[in-house]
Enzyme design. Structure first.
Site, mmCIF file in Angstrom:
data_model
loop_
_atom_site.group_PDB
_atom_site.id
_atom_site.type_symbol
_atom_site.label_atom_id
_atom_site.label_comp_id
_atom_site.label_asym_id
_atom_site.label_seq_id
_atom_site.Cartn_x
_atom_site.Cartn_y
_atom_site.Cartn_z
ATOM 1 C CE1 TYR A 96 6.905 -65.109 61.337
ATOM 2 C CE2 TYR A 96 5.935 -67.298 60.201
ATOM 3 C CZ TYR A 96 5.744 -65.896 60.730
ATOM 4 O OH TYR A 96 4.420 -64.537 60.219
ATOM 5 C CD GLU A 139 1.810 -65.537 59.393
ATOM 6 O OE1 GLU A 139 2.693 -66.539 59.277
ATOM 7 O OE2 GLU A 139 2.576 -64.298 59.242
#
Length: 149
Positions: A96, A139
């Site tokens: 990310y 996730e």
């Protein structure tokens, strides 16, 4: 989990028209930066990149997020699809920051410094990390469930 400030939410919503107009250009520029990292590039479907499908999908997701940042419940199924796709392709929390480092400069490059001011980029940074935290948590649960199965 991080949240975006009311000021950041207002700025993100206000930039939705610019995202609608220039979203694919922004995501194309973002992917050009992001995919220079070969480890990250390996996570992506090359055909979807080359056809422009992935930049279009992401631009649509960013626009939906900009319009609904104050009504995240409207994004539930889209987030679920994104989480499933990320788990399928092996996206992890450590990826990310790379996306943020590619997306935020792409917004400035495409929209220009007059529109993509420091305040706008800071707001999008807050918004990005708010959504990233939601995705990372979902996730992690999906990876755990897959291991337990």
């Amino acid at each position: 989990m991080r949240t975006a400030s009311p000021a950041a939410i207002a700025i993100v919503k206000a930039t939705a028209p610019a995202i609608e107009k220039h979203g694919v250009e922004i995501t194309t520029a973002m992917y050009a930066r992001l995919l220079q990292d070969l480890e990250i590039a390996a996570l992506f479907d090359r055909a979807a990149q080359e056809s422009g499908e992935q930049p279009r999908r992401l631009a649509g997701a960013i626009l939906a997020y900009a319009r609904n940042i104050d009504k995240l419940e409207n994004l539930g199924t889209a987030v679920q699809r994104m989480v499933a796709r990320h788990v399928e392709t092996g996206v992890k929390a450590e990826h990310y920051p790379h996306v943020a480092a590619a997306l935020l400069p792409a917004i400035r490059d495409v929209l220009g410094a007059e529109i993509a001011t420091d305040d706008v980029l800071n707001a999008w940074g807050e918004a990005y990390w708010m959504l990233a935290d939601i995705l990372i948590a979902a996730e992690a649960q999906a990876y755990e469930a897959a291991q337990a199965a």
